[in-house]
Motif scaffolding. Structure first.
Motif, mmCIF file in Angstrom:
data_model
loop_
_atom_site.group_PDB
_atom_site.id
_atom_site.type_symbol
_atom_site.label_atom_id
_atom_site.label_comp_id
_atom_site.label_asym_id
_atom_site.label_seq_id
_atom_site.Cartn_x
_atom_site.Cartn_y
_atom_site.Cartn_z
ATOM 1 N N UNK A 1 0.822 -1.208 0.000
ATOM 2 C CA UNK A 1 0.000 0.000 0.000
ATOM 3 C C UNK A 1 0.859 1.263 0.000
ATOM 4 N N UNK A 2 2.028 1.197 0.648
ATOM 5 C CA UNK A 2 2.923 2.359 0.638
ATOM 6 C C UNK A 2 3.412 2.645 -0.777
ATOM 7 N N UNK A 3 3.735 1.594 -1.510
ATOM 8 C CA UNK A 3 4.185 1.778 -2.896
ATOM 9 C C UNK A 3 3.056 2.347 -3.748
ATOM 10 N N UNK A 4 1.855 1.770 -3.614
ATOM 11 C CA UNK A 4 0.720 2.271 -4.384
ATOM 12 C C UNK A 4 0.402 3.725 -4.023
ATOM 13 N N UNK A 5 0.434 4.028 -2.725
ATOM 14 C CA UNK A 5 0.111 5.379 -2.277
ATOM 15 C C UNK A 5 1.113 6.388 -2.826
ATOM 16 N N UNK A 6 2.403 6.032 -2.810
ATOM 17 C CA UNK A 6 3.424 6.925 -3.354
ATOM 18 C C UNK A 6 3.233 7.113 -4.854
#
Length: 348
Positions: A271-276
């Motif tokens: 989710x951190x990768x997607x959010x970034x």
């Protein structure tokens, strides 16, 4: 999500025994990979009828799909001992020579991540696989001589997550190669059902489906999530209104939410990768190194751990200019689609 108890306690030994017990010991018990199972069964049956060692076997595919388990099954169903090693542990030709020369006749040698072996060891393995012989160099310089050393016949089972990194001469020496595919949810439900019965965890069909849905098509992850559900039951079972050792779908959801595994299997890093990608870089394209810096991880981790699943479920695309987010990624995060979003859609 590792256990936090002190290592070496009797409880730890029980846990290790349980992990081993969850592995199937025969092709009949192995769930999924139906085509590969049928091919392996034919290979093993032919070797048994002809009273010889099975041909060398190469298993490729993403982590957690059962390559190590299949190697153990090959040894078990052949009635042969099993020797375990890994590519990173074989960094010199001498390491491989010591390993091969200690094998007993018919022994099964399993080398995990075989593509990470040293090149000098790979070249020695060519001759060992084909002629069951290696050449040992004695001395240095002009006085060096090669001494041939005969080996006991053996079966090599190699496992790799990067089959494209294997040199052709090595790949061609395997008598049988197989690629393992991700599991369907129905197959993962069978994996969870079998493991739950062995762990004495009661799960209705809806709870098994919930674990399977969050397991990213991977049995190893399914078993890991099941064990976290079991831990949650041990601590919170009575307060959830369920009997100790029994979980309903709400309990499973609460347990996995606690470990940051969402409804489709994305974890904190995913989710951190997607959010970034979506919020900081407006859907991309963005380079892998830049994306890795934004989430505080190594590029190799993003490329090998996070990216394959996001691409497979259609949340991320790879283009010559960098990584891009798809409309499905925006929907999952609840973010509005920017203008021109359709050009990043899956299948475009």
């Amino acid at each position: 999500m590792a256990d936090v108890r002190d290592a070496g306690t009797p409880d730890d030994e029980v846990e290790l025994a349980i992990e081993g017990a969850l592995r199937p010991t025969s092709l009949a018990e192995f769930v999924g990979q139906q085509k590969v199972r049928g091919q392996l069964q034919l290979l093993l049956d032919a070797a048994r009828i002809q009273q010889r060692s099975p041909d060398h076997i190469l298993l490729s595919g993403p982590p957690g799909l059962g390559k190590t388990t299949l190697a153990m099954i090959v040894a078990h169903e052949s009635g042969r001992p099993l020797r375990l090693s890994s590519g990173p542990a074989i960094q010199h030709a001498g390491d491989l020579a010591a390993l091969l020369s200690s094998l007993t006749p018919g022994e099964v040698l399993f080398i995990d991540e075989i593509h990470r072996m040293a090149r000098s060891a790979e070249e020695m393995l060519y001759l060992a696989m084909e002629d069951f012989r290696i050449d040992i160099m004695v001395g240095k310089g002009a006085g060096a001589t090669s001494i041939p050393l005969d080996l006991a016949p053996f079966t090599l089972v190699g496992a790799t997550t990067r089959a494209g990194l294997l040199p052709n001469p090595l790949r061609d020496r395997f008598g049988f190669t197989a690629h393992l595919e991700y599991y369907e949810p129905e197959e993962l439900e069978r994996v969870v059902s079998r493991s739950a019965s062995m762990l004495d965890v009661g799960l209705p069909g809806t709870a098994r489906s919930e674990i399977a849905r969050r397991s990213r098509g991977t049995p190893r992850i399914a078993n890991r999530l099941l064990r976290r559900v079991r831990d949650y039951l041990v601590v919170n079972g009575p307060s959830t209104g369920t009997d100790e050792g029994h979980a309903d779908v709400r309990t499973v959801g609460a347990a996995l939410d606690l470990y940051d595994v969402d409804a489709i299997g994305l974890d904190r890093l995913d989710r951190a990768v997607l959010d970034a990608l979506v919020r900081r870089f407006r859907g991309g394209p963005v380079g892998l190194s830049t994306l890795a810096v934004a989430v505080g991880e190594e590029p190799e981790t993003i490329e090998s751990v996070v990216e394959p699943y996001l691409v497979r479920i259609g949340f991320m695309g790879r283009t010559p200019r960098g990584r891009v987010a798809t409309p499905e990624a925006y929907d999952h995060l609840g973010a509005p689609h920017p203008d021109g979003m359709l050009r990043f859609s899956r299948g475009s």
